[in-house]
Design a protein around this motif. Structure first.
Motif, PDB file in Angstrom:
ATOM      1  N   SER A   1     -11.573 -10.176  -0.950  1.00 52.57           N
ATOM      2  CA  SER A   1     -10.756  -8.964  -1.331  1.00 52.57           C
ATOM      3  C   SER A   1      -9.979  -8.529  -0.086  1.00 52.57           C
ATOM      4  O   SER A   1     -10.016  -9.046   0.798  1.00 52.57           O
ATOM      5  CB  SER A   1     -12.009  -7.899  -1.373  1.00 52.57           C
TER       6      SER A   1
ATOM      7  N   ARG B   1      -3.831  -6.250  -6.861  1.00 54.46           N
ATOM      8  CA  ARG B   1      -4.543  -7.372  -7.105  1.00 54.46           C
ATOM      9  C   ARG B   1      -4.694  -8.417  -6.069  1.00 54.46           C
ATOM     10  O   ARG B   1      -3.755  -8.911  -5.727  1.00 54.46           O
ATOM     11  CB  ARG B   1      -3.941  -8.081  -8.573  1.00 54.46           C
ATOM     12  N   HIS B   2      -6.096  -8.472  -5.466  1.00 51.98           N
ATOM     13  CA  HIS B   2      -6.063  -9.712  -4.576  1.00 51.98           C
ATOM     14  C   HIS B   2      -6.068 -11.127  -5.056  1.00 51.98           C
ATOM     15  O   HIS B   2      -6.802 -11.355  -6.042  1.00 51.98           O
ATOM     16  CB  HIS B   2      -7.542  -9.389  -3.818  1.00 51.98           C
TER      17      HIS B   2
ATOM     18  N   HIS C   1     -10.149  -6.211   1.572  1.00 52.81           N
ATOM     19  CA  HIS C   1     -10.877  -5.185   2.570  1.00 52.81           C
ATOM     20  C   HIS C   1     -10.714  -5.310   3.804  1.00 52.81           C
ATOM     21  O   HIS C   1     -10.611  -4.383   4.735  1.00 52.81           O
ATOM     22  CB  HIS C   1     -12.347  -5.061   2.071  1.00 52.81           C
TER      23      HIS C   1
ATOM     24  N   PRO D   1      -4.590   5.555  -7.324  1.00 51.96           N
ATOM     25  CA  PRO D   1      -5.231   4.826  -5.992  1.00 51.96           C
ATOM     26  C   PRO D   1      -4.498   3.451  -6.060  1.00 51.96           C
ATOM     27  O   PRO D   1      -4.572   2.852  -7.133  1.00 51.96           O
ATOM     28  CB  PRO D   1      -6.668   4.993  -6.047  1.00 51.96           C
ATOM     29  N   HIS D   2      -4.928   2.751  -4.905  1.00 53.75           N
ATOM     30  CA  HIS D   2      -4.309   1.525  -4.660  1.00 53.75           C
ATOM     31  C   HIS D   2      -5.344   0.595  -5.668  1.00 53.75           C
ATOM     32  O   HIS D   2      -4.370  -0.546  -6.008  1.00 53.75           O
ATOM     33  CB  HIS D   2      -4.476   0.901  -3.333  1.00 53.75           C
ATOM     34  N   ARG D   3      -6.424   0.797  -5.819  1.00 52.33           N
ATOM     35  CA  ARG D   3      -7.427  -0.001  -6.631  1.00 52.33           C
ATOM     36  C   ARG D   3      -7.035  -0.421  -7.989  1.00 52.33           C
ATOM     37  O   ARG D   3      -7.181  -1.106  -8.650  1.00 52.33           O
ATOM     38  CB  ARG D   3      -8.763   0.275  -6.594  1.00 52.33           C
ATOM     39  N   ASP D   4      -6.189   0.496  -8.600  1.00 47.62           N
ATOM     40  CA  ASP D   4      -5.568   0.644  -9.866  1.00 47.62           C
ATOM     41  C   ASP D   4      -4.610  -0.521  -9.949  1.00 47.62           C
ATOM     42  O   ASP D   4      -4.268  -1.035 -11.132  1.00 47.62           O
ATOM     43  CB  ASP D   4      -5.247   1.974 -10.479  1.00 47.62           C
TER      44      ASP D   4
ATOM     45  N   ARG E   1       0.661   5.989  -4.443  1.00 50.78           N
ATOM     46  CA  ARG E   1      -0.529   6.376  -4.401  1.00 50.78           C
ATOM     47  C   ARG E   1      -0.567   7.978  -4.922  1.00 50.78           C
ATOM     48  O   ARG E   1      -1.777   8.619  -5.407  1.00 50.78           O
ATOM     49  CB  ARG E   1      -1.361   6.585  -2.920  1.00 50.78           C
TER      50      ARG E   1
ATOM     51  N   ARG F   1      -8.139  -3.152   6.292  1.00 50.30           N
ATOM     52  CA  ARG F   1      -8.485  -2.134   6.781  1.00 50.30           C
ATOM     53  C   ARG F   1      -9.397  -2.077   7.911  1.00 50.30           C
ATOM     54  O   ARG F   1      -9.529  -1.092   8.550  1.00 50.30           O
ATOM     55  CB  ARG F   1      -8.984  -1.118   5.627  1.00 50.30           C
TER      56      ARG F   1
ATOM     57  N   TYR G   1       0.786  -1.264  -0.130  1.00 49.57           N
ATOM     58  CA  TYR G   1      -0.041   0.056   0.116  1.00 49.57           C
ATOM     59  C   TYR G   1       0.829   1.260  -0.032  1.00 49.57           C
ATOM     60  O   TYR G   1       0.829   2.193   1.006  1.00 49.57           O
ATOM     61  CB  TYR G   1      -0.973  -0.086   1.067  1.00 49.57           C
TER      62      TYR G   1
ATOM     63  N   CYS H   1      -1.562 -10.384  -2.024  1.00 48.12           N
ATOM     64  CA  CYS H   1      -1.913  -9.585  -3.028  1.00 48.12           C
ATOM     65  C   CYS H   1      -0.446  -9.459  -4.012  1.00 48.12           C
ATOM     66  O   CYS H   1       0.433  -9.734  -3.708  1.00 48.12           O
ATOM     67  CB  CYS H   1      -2.385  -8.006  -2.776  1.00 48.12           C
TER      68      CYS H   1
END
Length: 349
Positions: A222, A170-171, A224, A164-167, A159, A227, A154, A267
């Motif tokens: 995911s 990959r989980h 998620h 952003p991290h989502r780009d 960032r 966090r 992360y 990830c």
């Protein structure tokens, strides 16, 4: 060469790069979000070219002194009976060292020459052709010739500069908890593994024979959960391990009491490019292959060495060094990420 370099992240990649860049004449600062060196309960492996890099840093004998010389990994069934055995890599194949020992040795090898700033982080990065202006959460802003993100999955630098991290993250379908507890199983140089579809337990003892290191892995949809609060993470693990046999109920209770609890998802980071102007990424920030690849520490060490070598060859010209660094590493990174993804697929099988 001369110039001021900021490295974000005091991990394997960051501190290794700090070593090489200081030797080239750069003024090197390392900023780390954590208040002190990060420990880490899992073992990291160094193999192949990574051993040569450690030797070049003068650290190979010390790493060998701290190697985990495990005899075997015994597979356990729900009744606690041996159900098979997995071979472990020998010292000739490479080294397995606790992450805490690795970071401590890397820090001691650079502490006299590199400026370390703990308990701080980057809040803004402003780039132009001549340099990079950086703002910090605590310290006053400064200007640098190069900024390097070595700050993990992360990455804060990634960032700010790339998106952003989502780009990029990959989980791979699993998350894990790590902690230590009393070594009530009397483990010595052997490790134990108990697995059912979608969940796995791995136990081993390291330097302290009175303690064992516990890893509990579960299938997740995911990252998620990374966090979430500790309570929520513990609840997720307990739910996934409901009804599991062997020592699992006792391990779940030990998890609740553990002061050194940690949680992370498996990830990968995939990016089209690892540099943007005077900013470049190294290690997990650029090309995390996931724990299932077993190559993260070696990738970080080799990546730092290659980046420093390309800067040396180009006399500090980042416009030549950064693309050359990427060309050199891409093939091995692609291979390791493929191995990590394939290994993750077997987890729920």
């Amino acid at each position: 060469m001369s110039g001021e370099v900021l490295i974000s992240g005091a991990g394997v990649a960051g501190m290794s790069l700090a070593y090489w860049l200081h030797r080239q004449g750069y003024g090197v600062s390392v900023v780390e979000r954590a208040a002190a060196l990060r420990g880490g309960l899992h073992a990291v492996g160094f193999r192949g070219d990574a051993l040569g890099v450690l030797d070049g840093m003068g650290l190979l004998p010390q790493m060998r002194d701290h190697a985990l010389r495990m005899d075997a990994i015994t597979l356990i069934d729900a009744d606690g009976k041996p159900a098979g055995e997995l071979p472990v890599r020998t010292v000739a194949d490479g080294l397995e060292v606790l992450q805490a020992d690795v970071t401590r040795l890397l820090h001691s090898n650079t502490a006299d020459d590199v400026r370390y700033v703990f308990d701080d982080s980057i809040t803004a990065i402003d780039r132009d052709e001549d340099g990079v202006s950086v703002a910090f959460a605590r310290a006053s802003g400064r200007r640098y010739d190069l900024v390097i993100g070595a700050d993990g999955l992360y990455s804060n630098v990634r960032r700010h500069v790339f998106g952003p991290h989502r780009d990029f993250v990959r989980h791979l379908g699993l998350s894990g908890v790590g902690f230590t507890t009393a070594n009530w199983l009397g483990l010595g140089r052997e490790a134990l593994r108990y697995s059912t579809p979608g969940r796995s337990v791995h136990l081993f003892s390291a330097r302290n024979p009175d303690r064992m290191i516990v890893s509990l892995w579960v299938a997740t949809a995911s990252p998620h959960a990374d966090r979430l609060s500790r309570d929520a993470q513990e609840r997720l693990v307990r739910e996934r391990f409901a009804g599991a046999g062997w020592q699992v109920p006792r391990l779940l209770e030990a998890m609740r009491l553990a002061p050194d609890f940690s949680f992370a998802s498996a990830c990968q980071v995939t990016m089209d490019r690892w540099s943007h102007g005077r900013v470049v990424l190294v290690g997990d920030a650029a090309y995390c292959a996931a724990p299932t690849a077993g190559a993260g520490a070696s990738q970080a060490l080799i990546g730092a060495h290659v980046l420093a070598a390309r800067l040396l060859e180009s006399a500090g010209d980042h416009t030549a060094a950064f693309p050359a660094y990427e060309r050199d590493l891409r093939p091995s990174i692609t291979e390791n990420q493929s191995k990590g993804a394939e290994a993750a697929k077997t987890f729920a099988a």
